[in-house]
Each structure stands twice: as C-alpha cells, then as structure tokens.
Design an enzyme around this catalytic site. Structure first.
Site, short mmCIF file in Angstrom:
data_model
loop_
_atom_site.label_atom_id
_atom_site.label_comp_id
_atom_site.label_asym_id
_atom_site.label_seq_id
_atom_site.Cartn_x
_atom_site.Cartn_y
_atom_site.Cartn_z
N ASP A 324 89.65 33.18 5.59
CA ASP A 324 90.38 34.43 5.44
C ASP A 324 91.33 34.64 6.61
O ASP A 324 91.44 35.73 7.16
CB ASP A 324 89.42 35.62 5.31
CG ASP A 324 90.12 36.90 4.84
OD1 ASP A 324 91.30 36.83 4.47
OD2 ASP A 324 89.47 37.96 4.86
N TYR A 325 92.04 33.58 6.98
CA TYR A 325 93.00 33.63 8.07
C TYR A 325 94.41 33.92 7.55
O TYR A 325 95.35 33.16 7.77
CB TYR A 325 92.99 32.32 8.85
CG TYR A 325 91.84 32.13 9.81
CD1 TYR A 325 91.15 33.21 10.36
CD2 TYR A 325 91.45 30.85 10.21
CE1 TYR A 325 90.11 33.02 11.26
CE2 TYR A 325 90.41 30.65 11.11
CZ TYR A 325 89.74 31.73 11.63
OH TYR A 325 88.72 31.55 12.53
#
Length: 635
Positions: A324-325
């Site tokens: 979830d970058y």
C-alpha cells in the site's frame, strides 16, 4: 528670491526622496500582492512556499488569533462522523477565502474578518459504508472573456463523485457547466460499490482544463473501479481527454484488476504544458499474484501533456506494490541548481526522488536494490526496488528495536516483533504476519512537502509507525474474523480482497499502553537539501507524553515562508507550530480548539500577513473533532 531658490532646490531633493520611497513601497506592495495562496499548494507546482515575510523568526512568538470561523460541519451523521476529517487548505482569490468541509460544503469567507459570504451545500448522497469523509480543498479559475456570472469559478470534486462548478461571487452553480453545474464522474469507471469511488483532493487547472483523479476504497476486491484521470473543459464540463494509469495490461488479468488511481493532488507545469500525476497501487494492495509484472504505471509519477493527456514519461517508485505504498504526496516542482526544471517525489517509504521534470532522468542517483522475496504461493514479488540518495525515515525493524515505556512493555513488543516476519524495507506480506516498516501511513503521506527556494530545502512531516499485515487464506477468513479479539476489531482492519486467494488483516503495532512498539520519535518535521541530498535538520513533531518530545503520528503538511519559518500542525496533540527553517528549532506553538490535520496557508492583505489553518480533527486518527477555521496575525 532667496526663499524661492531655497524652495526649488529642496523641492527637487524631496521629489527625489519621494520617488525612491515610493519605488520601495511599490516593491513592498508587489511582495504583498504576490503573497496570496491561489492553489491548494499555493502555486500549481505545489511548493507550499510563500514570499510573505512580515511574520518572521523574531516576531512569530507575538502571533495572536485574528478571527475564528465555525463551519457547522459537525455533528452531521452519527455513522459517518467517526470517519470525518477536516483536511482542507483554504485558497485565496480576489480577497476571499474558499474552502470545503468534510461533507463537501463550500464556504466563501472575507479574508480580513473571517465573516461568511456564502455557503454551498452539494446535498451528498453518501452511504454509511463510504471509504472517506474528507475534502482537501477547492480550485479557482478566472474567465478573461466575460465580466458576468461565473467569471470566477470555484471547482469541487465530491465524495459522491461529482465535479461541481460554482460562481465565486454568489456560490450558485454555474448552469453552463455540465448538467446544471455538475459532471457525473462515475461514467466509464465501472462503479462497483457506492461510496467507494470519490474525489477528496482539489482538481488541478491548466489553461481552460480541469484535471482530476479519484479516491478508491482499498482492499475490497481484485476488480475495483478504473483509476482514470480525466480533463474537462472549465466552461462547459465537456470531457477533453482521459488516461488510465494501468491500461492496457490490467484489462487482460483474470479477474480484471483496477485502481492505480490518482487520489492525491496533481501538479501542473504551466510553462512546459505538463501535468504530473501521482498514482496508487493496482488492486488489491497486498496480493499481486493476479496482477503479475511491475504494474506500470501504478505507484508512479507520470508526466502527461496537460492539453491532450499524452504520455511523456513515467517514474515508478515501487514495482509490483505489496505494501500500500501509494504516491500520496503532491509532486513538488522546483528549479535545480543549474536551472534545470526539476521535480521532487516524496513517498510513503520516506524516500525522495529528484528528477528532471522534462524527461524523468534522475538528478540525484537512483539504483535498483535487491529486496526480500515473497513466500506466498502464486505471488511473484519484484526482485528489486528503486532506492534514492534521500531516505527520511528508518527502513529496518528487528526485535532489538523494540521499545516500551517500561521493561515489561518493551518485552511485550519484542515478542510481537520476533513472532512476525520482519527485517528490511519491502519485506513482503505473509501468512505468518509481516511488520511493514515504513508503513502505508508513511514516511510522507498526503501532507506532501514544502520547498524553500532560498535554501533549496524540502521540508516534510514524516511518520515512523510499523503496521502488522497478515494474509489469511480465503477459506479461513470468516472463522479468523469471528474469533478475533476485541482489540483486533477495534484497532485493526479485516479486508476481503474478493477474487484473490487471500484476505487481509492489518493493524498498527501498538503496545498495551497504546504507544508504538518502535523507539521514538514517531513523527517528525525534517528538512533535506535537494541539491545535495543531505538531511539538514530533523525535529520531533508533537508529543504523546507530557514533557517528552516523542513526536506523534501525523496527517497534514508543512508550509514555508520567506520569513524563515516552517508552519505545521498535523500531530495528535492539536498544536500548530512554527520552526526555524534553517535550524529546525521550535519557535512558537498554539493549541488549536480541535485537531489540526490539515496544511496551513498564509497571505498578505491590506499590509497584514495572516496565517490560516483548518482545525476540525481526524476521526480515523482519533484526534479531537470540531469545525474551526482559525486565522492568526501580528498585534
């Protein structure tokens, strides 16, 4: 005659002095006139820098509240208010401040007094399952062709996916824009779940185009809404171009992956006609066995021709994202030391990439480094990830790094870390459970960076919080969820990731006291020299413990002024602070009436500099909620 002669000579002298003084005052007026805040990040390139310098290092302790306005946004809806966050940064246009509330009410205020001029209610159709309840702001555009209604247009993207144009003078919808003043953004995106496709950031403007992305709720499924970026005519609302970050490869996956959307703020280089789009992960965030490959152009900053949407170049900050970058920060545009047009990309990993913004070539070194491999069946994690010269936060976590307020709590944290898969950055999610550090909170989140052109410093707020991520085999998901502890239900997130063989559980790694299990500081404001890549200073931002500068988790961003100051709130202790931009020394703080999870702005009006911040708290972060807009000035 003697008197007359004396008078002529002195008249000439006085005239010369008057002209010099007037020139100086005119110069000061130009500075004052320039000290506006016309866009969300002040300029279209998001520098969050102001030339205003009336408030400076020497007098900032004298700041006083000039006015306070209450929006009336809360309480609103019992089921939604716990998600509500007042993240808006007002903009200034023609002596008026324009801002949006968490429920997308648009309000115009007198910039000198804070008095309300008008308010617009979009009458949201927002289900209780809505992903976000926030709006970071609005955009303004002036029409040079007319002096009639809607000469000044205020644009808002809404939580129920509409694009609305308002008359800046009256607050009424511009009837010639779209249908009755609005455009339906759900057309063509393959809407899956109402309330999960939204707009939370202010649209970007280039000439007569309005450019917007979208916010898409994470981890629901593989097949989510399309993360298209679109440009609309500012006068008519007609669609002018559309670009899908993950086309065409995403259309050939089974099931079809989605998202890759641009939920943060898009930057514009007006001179070179470029729009810089920050994109998020393709869906779902934590399992990529269906979306094999590097997943371009998700998790990237992409340069498009702003007038046509044509691809120019892209730079991917994470290949095949499993953490979830998203690129949550607005790309910052500035000039390199030799005058080369440059761009700074701040990331959740805390890495900052500095590139030539015309072609994407690195101006500071970037290398591909080996990273740990996934142990999940069917997952093909990417073997390398890009590393930059600039790294703002720690990138490794081990049991030796455990922290606690006492020996017992430290041991508790050490055992939790030891039980998980952990180590260096980019350690993939696992069935065992992985500690992701830095986490999806950051590094740097949507607060983005502020650029000081005098000192070529990038100033950012950073987070240092581990997140525990556990993949759950599909057949075990419901049972695992049913027997979860009350603490897990309260602080963690269970997500189905429908269509993938694994569901998800994630939660911050917090000790029984509620403090993070890694050593403080947990949040900082820091400055890095973009010409050299070297950190200049780093100061804890906020505190969880009285008398100790622990830093706190923060959401919001800084701004920088020519007065040698950095202003930021964002921390969980509700203070707005001023730091010396050269040293990082804290010079002033003021306790806001609610959480300051927003980015402040400043402007000069009638010879007075004002500092303004939204203070309404953040439901998900757990700060004090409210509905305040607070302005400060010197006595």
């Amino acid at each position: 005659m003697k008197r007359a002669g004396f008078g002529i000579k002195n008249y000439m002298l006085v005239l010369i002095i008057f002209c010099v003084v007037r020139a100086g005052l005119a110069g000061q007026d130009r500075v004052d006139n320039d000290a506006g805040w016309p866009n969300y990040g002040n300029d279209p390139g998001g520098t969050r820098y102001s030339p205003a310098k009336q408030i400076n290092r020497s007098n900032v302790p004298q700041l006083k509240v000039a006015w306070t306005f209450r929006t009336g946004a809360l309480p609103h809806d019992e089921d939604l208010d716990h998600k509500a966050a007042f993240e808006a940064t007002p903009i200034l246009s023609e002596g008026r401040l324009f801002l949006s509330t968490p429920y997308d009410h648009v309000i115009a205020l007198n910039a000198a007094s804070g008095a309300k001029i008008w308010e617009f209610d979009p009458k949201l159709e927002l289900p209780h399952g809505a992903s976000e309840v926030t709006s970071r702001g609005v955009s303004a555009w002036r029409d040079g062709r007319t002096s009639g209604p809607c000469r000044l247009r205020i644009f808002l993207g809404t939580l129920d996916a509409r694009l609305i144009a308002l008359d800046g003078e009256t607050g009424k919808a511009c009837a010639d824009f779209g249908t009755g003043g609005e455009v339906d953004l759900t057309a063509g995106v393959r809407l899956r779940d109402p309330g999960e496709y939204q707009v939370t950031s202010a649209p970007a403007i280039y000439q007569d185009l309005l450019i917007t992305g979208s916010s898409i709720g994470d981890n629901r499924a593989v097949t989510l809404e399309r993360g298209i970026v679109r440009a609309f005519d500012v006068r008519t609302g007609a669609l002018r171009w559309s670009w899908d970050p993950i086309a065409p490869w995403a259309y050939h996956t089974t099931p079809r992956t989605g998202a890759g959307n641009a939920w943060s703020t898009i930057s514009v280089d007006v001179e070179h006609g470029l729009a810089f789009v920050p994109t998020g992960s393709a869906s779902p965030d934590y399992y990529g066995g269906i979306r094999r490959g590097d997943n371009k152009w998700a998790n990237s900053v992409v340069a498009l021709k702003a007038g046509t949407g044509e691809f120019v170049w892209g730079f991917q900050v994470v290949h095949h994202d499993l953490w979830d970058y998203d690129v949550a920060s607005q790309p910052g545009l500035f000039n390199w030391k030799d005058g080369t047009p440059a761009i700074a990309i701040s990331t959740k990993m805390g890495r900052v990439f500095v590139l030539n913004r015309l072609n994407g070539a690195p101006l500071l070194p970037v290398e591909e480094r080996q990273v740990p491999k996934s142990d999940i069946p069917g997952e093909e994690s990417w073997p390398t990830q890009p590393a930059s010269t600039i790294s703002l936060v720690p990138e490794r976590l081990s049991p030796d790094d455990a922290w606690g307020k006492d020996a017992q709590e430290r041991q508790w944290c050490e055992e939790k870390i030891r039980a998980a898969r952990t180590g260096e950055i980019f350690t993939p999610p696992s069935v065992q459970g992985t500690l992701v550090f830095p986490s999806n909170v950051g590094g740097v989140n949507w607060g983005s960076g502020a650029y000081d052109p005098e000192r070529h410093l990038l100033v950012t707020d950073t987070n240092r919080l581990p997140i525990f991520v556990k993949l759950i085999p599909r057949e075990e998901f419901q049972e695992t969820r049913n027997r979860a502890s009350e603490s897990d239900r309260l602080h963690g997130e269970f997500a189905r990731q429908t269509g993938a063989p694994f569901a998800l559980f994630r939660t911050p790694l917090l000790a029984p006291s509620g403090l993070p299990c890694n050593a403080p500081p947990w949040g900082t404001v820091e400055a890095v020299d973009l010409f050299t890549g070297k950190k200049v200073w780093d100061a804890p931002l906020g505190s969880y413990l009285p008398g100790i500068k622990t830093g706190t988790i923060n959401l919001g961003g800084p701004m920088v002024t020519a007065g040698g100051l950095v202003f930021t709130a964002a921390a969980m202790d509700n203070y707005l602070r001023a730091f010396d931009s050269e040293t990082g020394k804290e010079l002033w703080k003021f306790e806001l009436p609610a959480g300051g999870q927003a980015t402040p702005m400043t402007y000069t009006l009638h010879g007075r500099q004002f500092l303004v911040i939204s203070a309404g708290g953040h439901g998900k972060l757990g700060t004090k909620q409210g509905d305040y807009v607070v302005a400060f000035t010197l006595p």
